[in-house]
Enzyme design. Structure first.
Site, short mmCIF file in Angstrom:
data_model
loop_
_atom_site.label_atom_id
_atom_site.label_comp_id
_atom_site.label_asym_id
_atom_site.label_seq_id
_atom_site.Cartn_x
_atom_site.Cartn_y
_atom_site.Cartn_z
N TYR A 116 10.09 0.85 -5.47
CA TYR A 116 9.17 1.07 -4.35
C TYR A 116 9.39 -0.04 -3.33
O TYR A 116 9.55 -1.22 -3.67
CB TYR A 116 7.71 1.05 -4.81
CG TYR A 116 6.72 1.20 -3.69
CD1 TYR A 116 6.28 2.45 -3.29
CD2 TYR A 116 6.22 0.09 -3.02
CE1 TYR A 116 5.37 2.60 -2.25
CE2 TYR A 116 5.32 0.22 -1.98
CZ TYR A 116 4.89 1.48 -1.60
OH TYR A 116 4.00 1.61 -0.57
N GLU A 175 7.58 3.12 4.55
CA GLU A 175 7.39 3.22 3.11
C GLU A 175 8.55 4.02 2.51
O GLU A 175 8.74 5.18 2.85
CB GLU A 175 6.06 3.90 2.79
CG GLU A 175 5.74 3.92 1.29
CD GLU A 175 4.41 4.58 0.99
OE1 GLU A 175 3.69 4.09 0.10
OE2 GLU A 175 4.07 5.57 1.67
#
Length: 571
Positions: free
Chosen positions: A294, A382
């Site tokens: 992530y 993101e």
């Protein structure tokens, strides 16, 4: 100080006709001579979280006078754009939003009331009692400064420059952060050197065979991704029965699956039961992933700059990762002035705990992503998952990008990508009319001036057993046409069973709202009960306009009475 006292007395007496040119002259004199240095010290203390104690109550009172009146002297007519600029440029000199400005207006207006009270108490009851009221005004002002301090401020206009600023037109009220589709984000990232999967977008079934032949001649398996502006696609369900908005399929099944997605409605946990239309499908190569992580870049209030968030686990939501692997998440604040350094990039890469990707190449990818974030005026980048492939590359396998609407003037190419079919049609119409609107699920439509009053109105509707259908703030400078547009938006919502208009006229004049209501009733077919509560500037004129219109409406004396009548009208 005597001038300030007279000004405070005029305010507390409710004088609506303080001559603005004289007022600006007074403010200029006070600001340049005494208040600007105090203001600088005050905010410096607030930003660094230190306690600021005013050495002189007189300076505090002068400070709050400046702050409050700059927040309050919005124009009384469309031609008073200089006064509007005076009242807003001070707040908009920070890199913040108009919603932030409106919060400051609410707080500063309350501070002005306490200030006026304190000035008169000093005159009437002596210094000690007046000082207590001034302390409350100071506390309100401190709240403004604390909000400012949490809003990523880099610089301020000196007060005297704000007051002497040239004329300017009205400022846009609606705040939005542009969100773009995955395929658009992939194209933008590739321009900044970020590794992304090879892909092509199609908007009709007949394009698919051509794309497969041209872009993927040797691929036996491909990923078919529905394109909507919402998360949870993989676990979503189409209204035609197809399960999942992301499929890995054999080459000969691509056209079939993509055809079932195009033109259909996909429902995910983020779209709500109404879902979102799939107008495009992104066909990508299938990557051999050996590790999923992530990665995100966001704006951090605590460090007043960008922060990189990384986790060696990925492929699922950051909320789940934070719950399951809190120790694996790292945060690396970036100095906005220095930019990302090798040490910053190395810290991020180390936190990702790579298995096979080259460390130096990965550090370069982190720098490319930061470059994209800054140069494209992003509020969020993101990447989930940020993946390692079998051939040792770091790839942004899926991404979400948001952009600051304040930068639309210099990011015109990016903002041209906006897909309004993915947005609430009512919110799009509200933005076009410079209205602040958020759709909710209730039955009572609300039209209010001021964000704070709008929230209070929704709360009191709930208190009486009703539910608001929306948040609609017409602002302090709405025209009759904007009021008409507001009514069009409210009446377009089939869930709305009653409309409550709650206006507390200060900057906003009650007669303008009343005229807008009358003209709106002529334009739209009003088939639901209308409850109107007017108070403040030109309230008698506003009520007379409504009475003479012979409209079938329910008048309310105060907010509590208005909410009670609105809920009763649903029965």
């Amino acid at each position: 100080m005597a001038v300030v006292r007279r000004l405070g007395s005029a305010i507390i007496r409710g004088s609506p006709h303080i001559h603005l040119e004289i007022l600006i002259a007074i403010l200029t004199r006070i600001a340049t001579a005494r208040v600007a240095p105090l203001f600088t010290r005050f905010l410096d203390g607030a930003i660094h979280r230190s306690n600021v104690v005013a050495p002189d109550v007189g300076l505090w009172i002068e400070f709050v006078v400046i702050l409050s009146i700059l927040a309050a002297i919005a124009p009384s007519s469309p031609s008073s754009s200089h006064d509007l600029y005076t009242s807003t440029v001070f707040f908009q000199s920070v890199r913040g939003s108009n919603r932030f400005t409106r919060v400051c207006h609410v707080i500063a207006t309350q501070a002005m009331r306490w200030l006026a009270t304190s000035v008169c108490l000093i005159e009437i009851a002596g210094f000690e009692l007046g000082y207590r009221a001034a302390a409350m005004a100071s506390a309100m002002a401190r709240r403004v400064a604390n909000v400012v301090a949490r809003s990523r401020i880099s610089s301020f206009y000196p007060l005297h420059k704000a007051i002497a600023a040239p004329k300017s037109g009205p400022w846009e009220q609606q705040l939005r952060h542009l969100n773009i589709h995955e395929y658009q984000g992939a194209d933008l990232m590739s321009k900044y050197g970020v590794n992304v999967p090879k892909g092509a977008v199609v908007s009709s079934r007949k394009e698919i065979s051509t794309v497969l032949e041209k872009e993927f001649p040797d691929n036996e398996e491909l990923v078919v991704k529905s394109q909507i502006l919402a998360g949870g696609r993989g676990l979503g369900t189409f209204k035609n029965g197809l399960k999942g908005g992301v499929h890995i399929v054999k080459r000969d099944k691509v056209e079939e699956i993509a055809g079932k997605m195009l033109g259909q409605i996909l429902v995910t946990k983020q779209t709500g039961p109404e879902g979102k239309p799939v107008n495009k499908v992104f066909i990508c190569e299938k990557l051999q992933l050996v590790n999923e992580m992530y990665f995100a870049i966001a704006l951090d209030r605590a460090s007043a700059g960008p922060v990189i968030i990384a986790c060696s686990k990925g492929g699922t939501s950051i909320e789940d990762l934070a719950e399951k692997y809190p120790d694996m998440i790292i945060k690396v604040p970036i100095n906005i002035h220095k930019g990302i350094t090798d040490a910053d990039a190395e810290k991020v890469v180390n936190g990702l705990n790579l298995k096979c990707a080259d460390k130096n190449d990965s550090m370069q990818q982190v720098k490319h992503l930061y470059d994209l974030f800054c140069k494209s005026d992003c509020t969020l980048v993101e990447i989930n998952p940020l993946a390692e492939t079998a051939d040792g590359k770091l790839v942004a396998a899926d991404a979400k990008l948001n952009f600051d609407d304040n930068a639309s003037f210099r990011q015109q190419e990016i903002f041209a990508l906006r897909d309004q079919s993915q947005e609430d049609a009512r919110e799009v119409a509200a933005a076009a009319a410079d209205l602040n609107y958020i759709g909710l699920d209730g039955e009572i439509g609300c039209m209010v001036n001021g964000a704070g009053l709008a929230m209070a109105t929704m709360d009191i509707i709930k208190l009486h057993g009703g539910s608001p259908a929306n948040f609609l703030d017409v602002g302090g400078n709405a025209s009759e046409n904007q009021v008409i547009e507001a009514f069009k938006i409210l009446t377009s919502d089939k869930k709305v069973k009653a409309i409550l208009v709650n206006i507390f006229g200060g900057i906003m004049k009650c007669n303008v709202i009343a005229s807008g209501i009358v003209n709106a009733a002529k334009t739209v077919s009003l088939k639901v009960p209308l409850i109107v509560r007017l108070e403040g500037t030109n309230v008698d004129l506003g009520k007379r306009i409504l009475k003479e219109s012979k409209m079938n409406l329910i008048a309310a004396d105060d907010l509590d009475d208005a909410a009670e009548k609105a809920v009763a009208a649903l029965a």
